[in-house]
Design a protein around this motif. Structure first.
Motif, PDB file in Angstrom:
ATOM      1  N   ASN A 211       0.848  -1.183   0.000  1.00 35.44           N
ATOM      2  CA  ASN A 211       0.000   0.000   0.000  1.00 35.44           C
ATOM      3  C   ASN A 211       0.888   1.238   0.000  1.00 35.44           C
ATOM      4  O   ASN A 211       1.692   1.427   0.910  1.00 35.44           O
ATOM      5  CB  ASN A 211      -0.901   0.001   1.239  1.00 35.44           C
ATOM      6  CG  ASN A 211      -1.971  -1.064   1.170  1.00 35.44           C
ATOM      7  OD1 ASN A 211      -2.966  -0.911   0.467  1.00 35.44           O
ATOM      8  ND2 ASN A 211      -1.770  -2.164   1.885  1.00 35.44           N
ATOM      9  N   PHE A 212       0.732   2.042  -1.043  1.00 35.79           N
ATOM     10  CA  PHE A 212       1.553   3.240  -1.133  1.00 35.79           C
ATOM     11  C   PHE A 212       0.737   4.379  -1.754  1.00 35.79           C
ATOM     12  O   PHE A 212       1.074   4.928  -2.790  1.00 35.79           O
ATOM     13  CB  PHE A 212       2.830   2.976  -1.927  1.00 35.79           C
ATOM     14  CG  PHE A 212       3.917   3.977  -1.653  1.00 35.79           C
ATOM     15  CD1 PHE A 212       4.440   4.111  -0.374  1.00 35.79           C
ATOM     16  CD2 PHE A 212       4.422   4.790  -2.649  1.00 35.79           C
ATOM     17  CE1 PHE A 212       5.433   5.040  -0.096  1.00 35.79           C
ATOM     18  CE2 PHE A 212       5.422   5.721  -2.391  1.00 35.79           C
ATOM     19  CZ  PHE A 212       5.925   5.843  -1.112  1.00 35.79           C
ATOM     20  N   THR A 213      -0.353   4.708  -1.092  1.00 38.16           N
ATOM     21  CA  THR A 213      -1.201   5.821  -1.504  1.00 38.16           C
ATOM     22  C   THR A 213      -1.337   6.794  -0.340  1.00 38.16           C
ATOM     23  O   THR A 213      -1.030   6.458   0.808  1.00 38.16           O
ATOM     24  CB  THR A 213      -2.602   5.351  -1.914  1.00 38.16           C
ATOM     25  OG1 THR A 213      -3.228   4.696  -0.801  1.00 38.16           O
ATOM     26  CG2 THR A 213      -2.530   4.399  -3.095  1.00 38.16           C
ATOM     27  N   ARG A 214      -1.805   7.978  -0.647  1.00 39.29           N
ATOM     28  CA  ARG A 214      -2.092   8.959   0.392  1.00 39.29           C
ATOM     29  C   ARG A 214      -3.379   9.687   0.026  1.00 39.29           C
ATOM     30  O   ARG A 214      -3.737   9.827  -1.152  1.00 39.29           O
ATOM     31  CB  ARG A 214      -0.965   9.962   0.563  1.00 39.29           C
ATOM     32  CG  ARG A 214      -0.653  10.802  -0.654  1.00 39.29           C
ATOM     33  CD  ARG A 214      -0.045  12.139  -0.273  1.00 39.29           C
ATOM     34  NE  ARG A 214      -1.018  13.001   0.392  1.00 39.29           N
ATOM     35  CZ  ARG A 214      -0.709  14.156   0.998  1.00 39.29           C
ATOM     36  NH1 ARG A 214       0.543  14.554   1.036  1.00 39.29           N
ATOM     37  NH2 ARG A 214      -1.647  14.897   1.557  1.00 39.29           N
ATOM     38  N   PRO A 215      -4.118  10.174   1.034  1.00 42.02           N
ATOM     39  CA  PRO A 215      -5.344  10.905   0.744  1.00 42.02           C
ATOM     40  C   PRO A 215      -5.055  12.358   0.384  1.00 42.02           C
ATOM     41  O   PRO A 215      -4.068  12.947   0.834  1.00 42.02           O
ATOM     42  CB  PRO A 215      -6.116  10.819   2.064  1.00 42.02           C
ATOM     43  CG  PRO A 215      -5.051  10.764   3.115  1.00 42.02           C
ATOM     44  CD  PRO A 215      -3.905   9.998   2.484  1.00 42.02           C
ATOM     45  N   VAL A 216      -5.920  12.897  -0.447  1.00 48.82           N
ATOM     46  CA  VAL A 216      -5.881  14.319  -0.777  1.00 48.82           C
ATOM     47  C   VAL A 216      -7.235  14.905  -0.393  1.00 48.82           C
ATOM     48  O   VAL A 216      -8.274  14.413  -0.851  1.00 48.82           O
ATOM     49  CB  VAL A 216      -5.619  14.551  -2.277  1.00 48.82           C
ATOM     50  CG1 VAL A 216      -5.648  16.045  -2.597  1.00 48.82           C
ATOM     51  CG2 VAL A 216      -4.296  13.933  -2.696  1.00 48.82           C
ATOM     52  N   MET A 217      -7.224  15.908   0.447  1.00 49.97           N
ATOM     53  CA  MET A 217      -8.464  16.561   0.872  1.00 49.97           C
ATOM     54  C   MET A 217      -8.662  17.840   0.064  1.00 49.97           C
ATOM     55  O   MET A 217      -7.757  18.669  -0.043  1.00 49.97           O
ATOM     56  CB  MET A 217      -8.414  16.874   2.367  1.00 49.97           C
ATOM     57  CG  MET A 217      -9.628  17.620   2.884  1.00 49.97           C
ATOM     58  SD  MET A 217      -9.557  17.944   4.674  1.00 49.97           S
ATOM     59  CE  MET A 217      -8.041  18.907   4.803  1.00 49.97           C
TER      60      MET A 217
END
Length: 447
Positions: A291-297
């Protein structure tokens, strides 16, 4: 719930790697793997009759090529040991189920079905010390059609890796194992070591136990996307995903406005892939599995002077939020800094999304990922992301031709009719398929 189709399980077995993995091989999960919920991600790939190959032969091809691919994706044939935060690469294998369906596949190919209709075609799994990390169910219909249900643990696989696995498997099945160019690496656990003490995991989904979900599919074809792009300033090169996401978000904001009688602040959270966007000090390759994602708000706040929402403004908000997140992803110098950045992003998004006066929506996309696998029988006529639990979510994926976007949208059942009647949704969707209370299908062509 009784299956819609008469289903008989013919066999269950475990498919092991064609070449044994060295004994005592262990793979430490990464700190971002720790962050994931213990769920499996289910998809269903639906193929019509193939005159050249019988279903029994197609199933054999799937099993042989799966065994070959597991020599590359060998951790997926192992078992997760939770208390040690590692994958025991013991070659216990991937579960493979053969099922026979005494009916025609046409209804699935021609119409939209939600989890209630295809749930039994998926080999559901739950995380435990003995659970396989991958499960396959080969559903063979009496008409000659076939539907391949695939579940993979989110513990060590994100959407990017999921697509890489499907692509490698289908390539091996269609062209041969020697034609597989995808060579996965499993270095994330070394670059981002697991943490002994994990912070509380923050969720962007509100806790609504009594939420009743309505699901619908909205298709934005190439013409619709071109028309959306024409609404922006000349030279704006926003991707089709940003365009579609902005239009859907606009309709959701107006849905909330109709519901509450006023324009309210709104937050959308979406995921981006960080591979290839880190520093030289932290060389995460495009082939890294895990898992290598990040959230963007992305935040929308109504202005008193201009009490309305504009499409081009939302496109700009999304564009700059993603650009800033990509820039931030290049700053960390080690795995600990990466984790803290991602944790901070989730915390900020969760705090904003759980404010009482804020409407929040979660978007995820598999666009530009190979989610239409050709195992040698052509691309699937339909790919279905089976929803495993009730949640409000917007999933964007490619249309079969790769030029358009399918938006699979799950909302509160009271909000869906308002959303569907939004003038932009009416104008820019070439097709809408929605389930009513009787589970029948409503189709609407472009107005």
């Amino acid at each position: 719930m009784q299956p819609q189709f008469p289903l008989q399980i013919l066999s269950k077995k475990f498919i092991k790697p064609a070449t044994p993995t060295p004994q005592n091989s262990k793979l430490k999960i990464s700190s971002l793997d720790q962050y994931e919920l213990p769920i499996y991600v289910p998809y269903l790939f639906c193929y019509p009759l193939n005159d050249k190959t019988k279903n029994s032969e197609r199933s054999k091809q799937l099993q042989t090529s799966l065994s070959q691919i597991l020599t590359l994706f060998y951790p997926l044939a192992g078992r997760y040991i939770e208390d040690k935060l590692l994958i025991d690469c013991n070659d216990y294998g991937v579960e493979y189920v053969e099922a026979e369906i005494a009916s025609h596949i046409a209804p699935i190919l021609e119409k939209f079905f939600d989890s209630k209709h295809v749930h039994h075609l998926i080999p559901h799994q739950y995380e435990s010390p003995t659970s396989p990390l991958v499960a396959v169910q080969c559903n063979m219909f009496e008409c000659g059609g076939i539907a391949v249900g695939l579940c993979i643990s989110h513990r060590i696989v994100d959407g990017f890796v999921y697509s890489k696995f499907i692509d490698a498997w289908s390539t091996s099945c269609k062209l041969g194992f020697d034609k597989v160019e995808n060579k996965p690496s499993f270095d994330l656990g070394f670059l981002l070591p697991a943490r002994e003490a994990m912070p509380e995991i923050k969720h962007v989904f509100p806790n609504l136990p009594d939420l009743k979900i309505a699901s619908a599919k909205f298709v934005f074809d190439n013409l619709s996307i071109s028309n959306l792009r024409s609404m922006l300033d000349k030279g704006d090169s926003s991707s089709r995903v940003k365009l579609v996401a902005a239009l859907i978000w606009k309709a959701l904001i107006r849905t909330a406005e109709t519901k509450h009688g006023k324009l309210r602040p709104s937050v959308m959270t979406l995921l981006i892939n960080m591979r290839g966007r880190t520093t030289k000090a932290l060389p995460i390759s495009e082939d890294s599995c895990g898992n290598f994602t990040r959230p963007v708000m992305v935040k929308f706040k109504p202005e008193k002077k201009r009490n309305k929402v504009e499409f081009h403004d939302l496109v700009s908000l999304i564009f700059y939020a993603i650009a800033n997140a990509v820039k931030d992803s290049a700053k960390p110098q080690n795995g600990d800094e990466i984790f803290l950045m991602v944790d901070r992003a989730w915390s900020e998004a969760a705090e904003e999304c759980n404010r009482e006066e804020v409407e929040s929506y979660f978007f995820t996309s598999t666009c530009r990922m190979p989610f239409y696998p050709d195992f040698g029988w052509g691309k699937p006529v339909r790919v279905i992301r089976v929803q495993s639990f009730p949640e409000e979510i917007i999933l964007l994926m490619d249309t079969k031709d790769g030029d358009g976007v399918e938006a699979w949208i799950s909302l509160d059942e009271n909000d869906m009719p308002i959303f569907q009647q939004d003038p932009d949704i009416v104008a820019f969707t070439s097709q809408v398929e929605q389930l009513d209370d009787d589970h029948s299908i409503l189709l609407r062509s472009r107005c």
